[in-house]
Every structure is written in C-alpha cells, then in structure tokens.
Design a protein around this motif. Structure first.
Motif, PDB file in Angstrom:
ATOM      1  N   THR A  50       7.870   9.606   0.579  1.00 46.38           N
ATOM      2  CA  THR A  50       8.446  10.775  -0.085  1.00 46.38           C
ATOM      3  C   THR A  50       9.604  10.383  -1.001  1.00 46.38           C
ATOM      4  N   GLY A  51      10.347   9.338  -0.624  1.00 49.37           N
ATOM      5  CA  GLY A  51      11.444   8.864  -1.477  1.00 49.37           C
ATOM      6  C   GLY A  51      10.932   8.347  -2.807  1.00 49.37           C
ATOM      7  N   ILE A  52       9.873   7.532  -2.745  1.00 51.35           N
ATOM      8  CA  ILE A  52       9.275   7.026  -3.986  1.00 51.35           C
ATOM      9  C   ILE A  52       8.764   8.193  -4.823  1.00 51.35           C
ATOM     10  N   GLY A  53       8.114   9.130  -4.165  1.00 54.07           N
ATOM     11  CA  GLY A  53       7.595  10.294  -4.877  1.00 54.07           C
ATOM     12  C   GLY A  53       8.688  11.130  -5.496  1.00 54.07           C
ATOM     13  N   ALA A  54       9.762  11.348  -4.748  1.00 54.97           N
ATOM     14  CA  ALA A  54      10.862  12.179  -5.254  1.00 54.97           C
ATOM     15  C   ALA A  54      11.553  11.516  -6.438  1.00 54.97           C
ATOM     16  N   VAL A  55      11.897  10.257  -6.283  1.00 56.10           N
ATOM     17  CA  VAL A  55      12.581   9.538  -7.372  1.00 56.10           C
ATOM     18  C   VAL A  55      11.675   9.451  -8.599  1.00 56.10           C
ATOM     19  N   GLY A  56      10.436   9.060  -8.377  1.00 53.75           N
ATOM     20  CA  GLY A  56       9.505   8.945  -9.496  1.00 53.75           C
ATOM     21  C   GLY A  56       9.274  10.266 -10.201  1.00 53.75           C
ATOM     22  N   THR A  57       9.150  11.342  -9.423  1.00 52.91           N
ATOM     23  CA  THR A  57       8.912  12.648 -10.010  1.00 52.91           C
ATOM     24  C   THR A  57      10.121  13.135 -10.811  1.00 52.91           C
ATOM     25  N   VAL A  58      11.317  12.875 -10.304  1.00 51.87           N
ATOM     26  CA  VAL A  58      12.518  13.248 -11.064  1.00 51.87           C
ATOM     27  C   VAL A  58      12.580  12.454 -12.365  1.00 51.87           C
ATOM     28  N   LEU A  59      12.275  11.163 -12.311  1.00 58.94           N
ATOM     29  CA  LEU A  59      12.297  10.350 -13.533  1.00 58.94           C
ATOM     30  C   LEU A  59      11.236  10.814 -14.534  1.00 58.94           C
ATOM     31  N   VAL A  60      10.046  11.139 -14.042  1.00 59.35           N
ATOM     32  CA  VAL A  60       9.005  11.678 -14.923  1.00 59.35           C
ATOM     33  C   VAL A  60       9.475  13.003 -15.524  1.00 59.35           C
ATOM     34  N   GLY A  61      10.111  13.835 -14.704  1.00 59.90           N
ATOM     35  CA  GLY A  61      10.631  15.100 -15.208  1.00 59.90           C
ATOM     36  C   GLY A  61      11.652  14.905 -16.313  1.00 59.90           C
ATOM     37  N   ILE A  62      12.512  13.917 -16.136  1.00 64.32           N
ATOM     38  CA  ILE A  62      13.537  13.647 -17.152  1.00 64.32           C
ATOM     39  C   ILE A  62      12.911  13.114 -18.430  1.00 64.32           C
ATOM     40  N   PHE A  63      12.020  12.137 -18.315  1.00 69.42           N
ATOM     41  CA  PHE A  63      11.486  11.474 -19.505  1.00 69.42           C
ATOM     42  C   PHE A  63      10.296  12.194 -20.135  1.00 69.42           C
ATOM     43  N   LEU A  64       9.469  12.849 -19.325  1.00 66.31           N
ATOM     44  CA  LEU A  64       8.261  13.464 -19.865  1.00 66.31           C
ATOM     45  C   LEU A  64       8.429  14.969 -20.094  1.00 66.31           C
ATOM     46  N   PHE A  65       9.100  15.641 -19.165  1.00 63.95           N
ATOM     47  CA  PHE A  65       9.228  17.086 -19.252  1.00 63.95           C
ATOM     48  C   PHE A  65      10.596  17.536 -19.768  1.00 63.95           C
ATOM     49  N   LYS A  66      11.417  16.577 -20.190  1.00 64.38           N
ATOM     50  CA  LYS A  66      12.726  16.863 -20.801  1.00 64.38           C
ATOM     51  C   LYS A  66      13.642  17.675 -19.874  1.00 64.38           C
ATOM     52  N   GLU A  67      13.608  17.379 -18.567  1.00 64.06           N
ATOM     53  CA  GLU A  67      14.510  18.023 -17.622  1.00 64.06           C
ATOM     54  C   GLU A  67      15.892  17.393 -17.753  1.00 64.06           C
ATOM     55  N   PRO A  68      16.938  18.101 -17.332  1.00 64.94           N
ATOM     56  CA  PRO A  68      18.298  17.570 -17.498  1.00 64.94           C
ATOM     57  C   PRO A  68      18.542  16.316 -16.649  1.00 64.94           C
ATOM     58  N   ALA A  69      19.394  15.438 -17.165  1.00 60.78           N
ATOM     59  CA  ALA A  69      19.772  14.206 -16.460  1.00 60.78           C
ATOM     60  C   ALA A  69      21.286  14.185 -16.310  1.00 60.78           C
ATOM     61  N   ASP A  70      21.830  15.183 -15.618  1.00 57.98           N
ATOM     62  CA  ASP A  70      23.275  15.249 -15.459  1.00 57.98           C
ATOM     63  C   ASP A  70      23.763  14.293 -14.358  1.00 57.98           C
ATOM     64  N   LEU A 124       0.827  -1.205   0.000  1.00 55.74           N
ATOM     65  CA  LEU A 124       0.000   0.000   0.000  1.00 55.74           C
ATOM     66  C   LEU A 124       0.862   1.256   0.000  1.00 55.74           C
ATOM     67  N   LEU A 125       1.951   1.212   0.735  1.00 51.60           N
ATOM     68  CA  LEU A 125       2.859   2.359   0.798  1.00 51.60           C
ATOM     69  C   LEU A 125       3.515   2.620  -0.555  1.00 51.60           C
ATOM     70  N   ILE A 126       3.916   1.571  -1.234  1.00 51.54           N
ATOM     71  CA  ILE A 126       4.510   1.724  -2.571  1.00 51.54           C
ATOM     72  C   ILE A 126       3.482   2.308  -3.545  1.00 51.54           C
ATOM     73  N   ILE A 127       2.249   1.809  -3.480  1.00 54.46           N
ATOM     74  CA  ILE A 127       1.195   2.340  -4.351  1.00 54.46           C
ATOM     75  C   ILE A 127       0.926   3.807  -4.018  1.00 54.46           C
ATOM     76  N   ALA A 128       0.924   4.135  -2.725  1.00 52.54           N
ATOM     77  CA  ALA A 128       0.734   5.534  -2.313  1.00 52.54           C
ATOM     78  C   ALA A 128       1.837   6.413  -2.887  1.00 52.54           C
ATOM     79  N   GLY A 129       3.072   5.919  -2.877  1.00 53.38           N
ATOM     80  CA  GLY A 129       4.190   6.661  -3.454  1.00 53.38           C
ATOM     81  C   GLY A 129       4.025   6.864  -4.948  1.00 53.38           C
ATOM     82  N   LEU A 130       3.494   5.862  -5.630  1.00 56.23           N
ATOM     83  CA  LEU A 130       3.255   5.994  -7.068  1.00 56.23           C
ATOM     84  C   LEU A 130       2.173   7.026  -7.358  1.00 56.23           C
TER      85      LEU A 130
END
Length: 108
Positions: free
Chosen positions: A66-86, A5-11
């Motif tokens: 928050t860790g799942i949210g942060a990592v997932g949001t950064v990955l979405v930003g990189i792949f969907l919003f074309k944010e830098p992946a340095d 449930l916690l993992i799903i909540a993070g997603l």
C-alpha cells in the motif's frame, strides 16, 4: 525474490489507480479501455501480492504494497493529473517512504 514481486505488485497498484483516474477523465469506448486496464492491473497486483505473502509477513507485505501504491499514485497525480505538490503533501509522502523502508529493514 518475493520482495521483488511485492515491489512489482505495488507498481501495478499504481497502474490500477492511474487507469481508474484516466477512465474517469474519458467517455465512451476510451473509458472502457481504461477500465479494462484497471481490471488487468488489479488482477496482476493482487496475484503478485498473494505470491509475495507466501514467505513475507502479511502485515509488512501489505504495508509495503500500500505504501508503494500510495506514493506512486500521489506522484502520478502530481505529474499526470496536475494535482498540487505543496510542502505538507510532499512532507507526508516522504514520511511514508521512510516508514516503508523502515518496515523492510526490520522485517526478518
């Protein structure tokens, strides 16, 4: 079960952050639809977090959520919003993932 449930909540946290970004990108009714998705994802995420913390330690659960949210949001930003992946961005996301896994391992 509460870890699942916690993992799903993070997603769903990733979902509400993504919807917020898409609402900002759009205008008119499309923006309102994304905002409605934001509210729906936010509600589901919070309800699942509350349910998960009925048996999991709040400090660990919140950090994992928050860790799942942060990592997932950064990955979405990189792949969907074309944010830098340095290098440094990926390095610190990796350390965050390792920390979340560490919290899971040491939690009773």
């Amino acid at each position: 079960m509460n870890w699942i449930l916690l993992i799903i909540a993070g997603l769903f946290e990733v979902g509400f952050a993504t919807c917020l970004g898409k609402a900002k990108e759009n205008t008119g009714n499309v923006s309102y639809y994304w905002f409605a998705g934001f509210l729906l994802c936010l509600t589901i995420s919070m309800l699942l977090l509350v349910k998960a913390t009925s048996t999991l330690p709040i400090g660990t659960a919140y950090a994992v959520w928050t860790g799942i949210g942060a990592v997932g949001t950064v990955l979405v930003g990189i792949f969907l919003f074309k944010e830098p992946a340095d290098f440094w961005r990926l390095f610190f996301i990796t350390t965050l993932i390792v920390s979340v896994i560490g919290l899971k391992v040491v939690s009773s």
